[in-house]
Design a protein around this motif. Structure first.
Motif, short mmCIF file in Angstrom:
data_model
loop_
_atom_site.label_atom_id
_atom_site.label_comp_id
_atom_site.label_asym_id
_atom_site.label_seq_id
_atom_site.Cartn_x
_atom_site.Cartn_y
_atom_site.Cartn_z
N TYR A 100 0.86 -1.19 0.00
CA TYR A 100 0.00 0.00 0.00
C TYR A 100 0.90 1.24 0.00
N GLY A 101 0.29 2.35 -0.39
CA GLY A 101 1.05 3.60 -0.32
C GLY A 101 1.69 4.04 -1.63
N VAL A 102 1.35 3.38 -2.75
CA VAL A 102 1.75 3.92 -4.05
C VAL A 102 0.50 3.96 -4.95
N ASP A 103 0.50 4.92 -5.90
CA ASP A 103 -0.64 5.00 -6.81
C ASP A 103 -0.39 4.10 -8.03
N GLU A 104 -1.32 4.15 -8.99
CA GLU A 104 -1.22 3.24 -10.13
C GLU A 104 0.00 3.52 -11.00
N ASN A 105 0.58 4.70 -10.84
CA ASN A 105 1.81 5.01 -11.59
C ASN A 105 3.06 4.77 -10.75
N ASN A 106 2.87 4.08 -9.64
CA ASN A 106 3.97 3.76 -8.72
C ASN A 106 4.59 4.97 -8.05
N ASN A 107 3.83 6.05 -7.97
CA ASN A 107 4.30 7.19 -7.17
C ASN A 107 3.79 7.03 -5.75
N ILE A 108 4.61 7.50 -4.80
CA ILE A 108 4.18 7.40 -3.40
C ILE A 108 2.92 8.23 -3.22
N ASP A 109 1.94 7.64 -2.52
CA ASP A 109 0.68 8.33 -2.26
C ASP A 109 0.33 8.09 -0.78
N LEU A 110 0.39 9.16 -0.01
CA LEU A 110 0.25 9.01 1.45
C LEU A 110 -1.20 9.17 1.94
N THR A 111 -2.15 9.12 1.00
CA THR A 111 -3.55 9.33 1.40
C THR A 111 -3.97 8.37 2.52
N GLN A 112 -3.65 7.08 2.32
CA GLN A 112 -4.10 6.10 3.33
C GLN A 112 -3.33 6.25 4.63
N ALA A 113 -2.04 6.55 4.51
CA ALA A 113 -1.25 6.73 5.73
C ALA A 113 -1.84 7.86 6.56
N LYS A 114 -2.28 8.91 5.88
CA LYS A 114 -2.85 10.06 6.62
C LYS A 114 -4.15 9.67 7.31
N LEU A 115 -4.97 8.87 6.61
CA LEU A 115 -6.23 8.43 7.24
C LEU A 115 -5.93 7.59 8.48
N ILE A 116 -4.90 6.77 8.35
CA ILE A 116 -4.55 5.91 9.50
C ILE A 116 -4.04 6.77 10.66
N ILE A 117 -3.16 7.71 10.35
CA ILE A 117 -2.60 8.53 11.44
C ILE A 117 -3.71 9.34 12.13
N GLU A 118 -4.68 9.79 11.32
CA GLU A 118 -5.82 10.49 11.92
C GLU A 118 -6.48 9.63 13.00
#
Ligand SMILES: Cc1cc2nc3c(=O)[nH]c(=O)nc-3n(C[C@H](O)[C@H](O)[C@H](O)COP(=O)(O)O)c2cc1C
Length: 409
Positions: free
Chosen positions: A238-256
């Motif tokens: 988890y933590g990368v988008d479909e272009n294999n770039n790092i995407d912290l959206t889920q990490a932020k939801l978890i930290i919240e």
């Protein structure tokens, strides 16, 4: 000398006198039943003398089947007293040497896919993963059932209680580096209560945090070492988008959610030490320049710190700058990337590094970690982990015997 690293900070109503964290570093040197052995004690007493404000005790199993190796620490009824004795000794040594008691946090773990309780792989997985299993398809894989998951939170509760009684100040519910809870975060295709939706994929992790909190009450604080992103190509991890770039959206939801659960300090890390170790710990002989790895850790940690300014963040991967590691750590704190500078491999090579820096304003070139990965090689070859270069008297014989396979004499 005057340095931001030597300024105090409050967490959980406790004052930590400086910003140095000794990160969890497995020594694979416990007794076979999981207690503290001679080399374990030696490492932690050296750490206690170091002057670090926080000593983050290594991965410590909550169950026999979830141990990463036969000598991984494992807190249970039989071994708890050995932890208690060591924690008390560490506090005493630090108080006598440095004038304060450090915060000591224990990292509770279930090794999941990397379980090797008897020295050979006995993986317990969230789901089957082609990327991981290439060439190892015939190995037996146990998929953690929903019932098994429920039993894990009970095990965390029991281990946390023992850790509290042993005198640890904080309990880390580890969720990083591909181990069980981290793997569940990417269980997109798993069915049932622990797979698919965000709520389901985070269920096991959050259930275990709640179990630990219920078990320790106000006696110890609960924290986590958390993978911001796995950095595997999509759709693995988890933590990368479909272009294999790092995407912290889920990490932020978890930290919240972690903040809602009362966490004041989080130790941020990324990547996976088995498949892509250079991302987790920038090193020599790596597929990318270590500076690229260092910058990745910087960017990820900064993005999370900016999003959660109230959370005290520990940064990882600070050993790579070697002689300049302290200046780099100061830069991170001054640029508000993190509140604490976490050191891993440097603690094995040069545990007195912080004191040397305070005294001389620099680290000694011939003592710093060389980022050569020999500590990891020791571990992967099934023996005790330490620095065979800088602490050669103790660890070189193990390196010769287990890695180079040289016979003695
Ligand atoms: C030998 C060895 C053992 C490690 N053990 C653990 C561990 O028990 N728990 C954990 O979260 N990380 C562990 N790590 C990762 C380190 O804590 C740290 O994140 C990594 O080495 C990068 O930081 P550094 O550049 O300061 O070494 C280990 C790393 C090494 C090399």
């Amino acid at each position: 000398m005057k340095t931001v690293l030597n300024t105090s900070i409050e967490i959980y109503n406790k004052t930590v006198p400086n910003r140095i964290v000794f990160q969890p570093m497995e020594g694979c040197d416990g007794t076979f039943d999981g207690g503290i052995d001679v080399l374990t004690r030696r490492r932690y007493i050296r750490f206690a003398e170091s002057g670090a404000g926080i000593i983050w005790f290594e991965a410590t199993a909550v169950s026999a089947e979830g141990r990463a190796n036969p000598r991984q620490l494992y807190i249970n009824e039989k071994t708890a007293d050995s932890f208690k004795m060591l924690v008390a000794e560490m506090k005493k040594v630090c108080l006598e040497t440095n004038g304060f008691e450090p915060l000591i946090i224990v990292q509770l773990t279930h090794s999941g896919r990397f379980s090797k309780p008897n020295g050979t792989p006995e993986p317990i997985v969230a789901y089957r993963n082609e990327l991981w299993e290439k060439g190892k398809e015939n190995q037996p894989y146990v998929i953690a059932t929903d019932d098994y998951c429920k039993s894990v939170s009970q095990k965390y509760g029991v281990a946390a209680k023992l850790a509290l009684e042993a005198g640890f100040d904080g309990i880390d519910v580890k969720c990083c580096h591909g181990y069980l809870f981290n793997e569940f975060l990417s269980a997109y295709n798993r069915r049932g209560a622990y797979g698919g939706s965000f709520e389901n994929r985070t269920r096991l992790y959050f259930e275990c945090i709640d179990a630990v909190k219920n078990s320790v009450g106000n006696g110890a604080f609960v924290t986590t070492r958390f993978n911001a992103c796995d950095c595997f190509p999509y759709p693995y991890g988890y933590g990368v988008d479909e272009n294999n770039n790092i995407d912290l959206t889920q990490a932020k939801l978890i930290i919240e959610k972690l903040v809602e659960k009362g966490m004041e300090i989080i130790d941020i890390t990324l990547g996976n030490p088995y498949l892509i170790p250079h991302i987790n710990r920038p090193c020599m002989n790596s597929p990318e320049d270590g500076k690229v790895g260092l910058q990745r850790i910087y960017d990820v940690t900064k993005e999370l710190k900016d999003e959660f300014p109230e959370v005290k963040i520990v940064s990882s991967g600070l050993t790579y700058p070697g002689e300049n590691a302290m200046e780099y750590a100061e830069k991170l704190i001054n640029e508000n990337v993190c509140d604490f500078a976490g050191f891993g491999r440097m603690t094995f090579a040069y545990p007195e590094f912080y004191k040397d820096y305070l005294k001389n304003g620099k680290l000694e070139k011939n003592k710093v970690c060389l980022k050569c990965s020999k500590c990891t090689e020791l571990m992967r070859n099934g023996t005790v982990a330490g620095c065979p270069i800088r602490d050669g008297e103790v660890y070189l014989p193990y390196y010769n015997k287990f890695v180079l396979k040289k016979s003695e004499g």
